[in-house]
Design a protein around this motif. Structure first.
Motif, PDB file in Angstrom:
ATOM      1  N   HIS A   2       0.862  -1.180   0.000  1.00  0.00           N
ATOM      2  CA  HIS A   2       0.000   0.000   0.000  1.00  0.00           C
ATOM      3  C   HIS A   2       0.903   1.236   0.000  1.00  0.00           C
ATOM      4  N   THR A  19      -1.986  13.254  -6.692  1.00  0.00           N
ATOM      5  CA  THR A  19      -3.420  13.114  -6.960  1.00  0.00           C
ATOM      6  C   THR A  19      -3.660  12.204  -8.162  1.00  0.00           C
ATOM      7  N   GLU A  22      -3.230   8.626  -7.193  1.00  0.00           N
ATOM      8  CA  GLU A  22      -4.391   8.156  -6.415  1.00  0.00           C
ATOM      9  C   GLU A  22      -5.557   7.818  -7.337  1.00  0.00           C
ATOM     10  N   GLN A  23      -5.760   8.632  -8.359  1.00  0.00           N
ATOM     11  CA  GLN A  23      -6.850   8.381  -9.304  1.00  0.00           C
ATOM     12  C   GLN A  23      -6.569   7.160 -10.181  1.00  0.00           C
ATOM     13  N   GLN A  24      -5.314   6.982 -10.555  1.00  0.00           N
ATOM     14  CA  GLN A  24      -4.935   5.845 -11.405  1.00  0.00           C
ATOM     15  C   GLN A  24      -4.990   4.522 -10.646  1.00  0.00           C
ATOM     16  N   TYR A  25      -4.633   4.543  -9.379  1.00  0.00           N
ATOM     17  CA  TYR A  25      -4.514   3.317  -8.578  1.00  0.00           C
ATOM     18  C   TYR A  25      -5.267   3.455  -7.259  1.00  0.00           C
ATOM     19  N   PRO A  26      -6.573   3.612  -7.286  1.00  0.00           N
ATOM     20  CA  PRO A  26      -7.317   3.855  -6.046  1.00  0.00           C
ATOM     21  C   PRO A  26      -7.214   2.712  -5.036  1.00  0.00           C
ATOM     22  N   SER A  30      -3.655   5.815  -0.644  1.00  0.00           N
ATOM     23  CA  SER A  30      -4.517   6.612   0.219  1.00  0.00           C
ATOM     24  C   SER A  30      -3.791   7.929   0.458  1.00  0.00           C
ATOM     25  N   ARG A  31      -4.464   8.866   1.094  1.00  0.00           N
ATOM     26  CA  ARG A  31      -3.881  10.180   1.354  1.00  0.00           C
ATOM     27  C   ARG A  31      -4.074  10.549   2.817  1.00  0.00           C
ATOM     28  N   HIS A 183      -1.533   2.496 -16.107  1.00  0.00           N
ATOM     29  CA  HIS A 183      -2.409   3.598 -15.727  1.00  0.00           C
ATOM     30  C   HIS A 183      -3.598   3.739 -16.659  1.00  0.00           C
ATOM     31  N   GLY A 186      -5.951   1.432 -14.854  1.00  0.00           N
ATOM     32  CA  GLY A 186      -6.088   1.634 -13.414  1.00  0.00           C
ATOM     33  C   GLY A 186      -5.833   0.366 -12.614  1.00  0.00           C
TER      34      GLY A 186
END
Length: 191
Positions: A2, A19, A22-26, A30-31, A183, A186
């Motif tokens: 992770h 960001t 995070e969008q590519q690999y949700p 995490s943030r 990517h 995803g």
């Protein structure tokens, strides 16, 4: 594996590689969510990082940018976790020499204690928030590998890096496996 993104001052906007990743690999990213991104207070930022790290259930690599790197250094001086397997520390902001010290309460002095996990500091020769010499100093102090990217500014959205494929390669090197390639779909790819 992770990955936990730790943005700096003002967080990382929609064009920032953190960001985008995070969008590519949700499922992989995490943030850390700070209560106040614009008036950072070291004790608050470190406490929030510790809170989210304490909730981890598996091996994690920290992915920090700017003041997020300094937050990681302060966290590592005060806390530890067997879940943290490494840290990618990109463009550490030099809070010791910052003209914005009134905006970054408690971050100076920057800890110079060796980190208890593998780490890589990535820096630029024309970063307005830290000289390349100071970034090298942080890497040496923290026991980190050091990568000089040349002229890439603050290695952020303004630098025009998009999804920053070079950063993904560095992160995969730190993780010891290929994980962030597809990517377009995803989906993560493992060796």
């Amino acid at each position: 594996m992770h990955f936990m993104n730790i943005p700096g001052l003002a967080s990382s906007g929609p064009q920032h590689w953190q960001t985008i990743w995070e969008q590519q690999y949700p499922a992989l990213f995490s943030r850390v969510m700070q209560e106040n991104w614009d008036w950072p207070v070291k004790t608050d930022w470190v406490a929030q990082l510790q809170k989210q790290i304490s909730e981890l259930t598996g091996p994690t690599i920290l992915v920090a940018h700017s003041l997020g790197c300094i937050t990681v250094a302060h966290w590592a001086q005060e806390h530890s976790s067997d879940k943290i397997k490494g840290a990618l520390l990109v463009a550490p902001a030099d809070a010791d020499l910052s003209k914005r010290l009134n905006f970054v309460i408690g971050f100076a002095p920057i800890p110079t204690v060796k980190l208890r996990f593998p780490s890589i500091v990535v820096a630029s020769t024309n970063d307005m928030y830290a000289t390349i010499a100071r970034s090298q100093h942080f890497a040496d102090s923290w026991g980190s590998e050091f990568i000089n990217l040349g002229k890439k500014g603050h290695i952020n959205a303004v630098s025009g890096l998009g999804d920053w494929s070079e950063g993904k390669e560095i992160l995969q090197q730190l993780a010891g496996q290929r994980i962030l390639l597809s990517h377009a779909t995803g989906q993560e790819k493992l060796p």
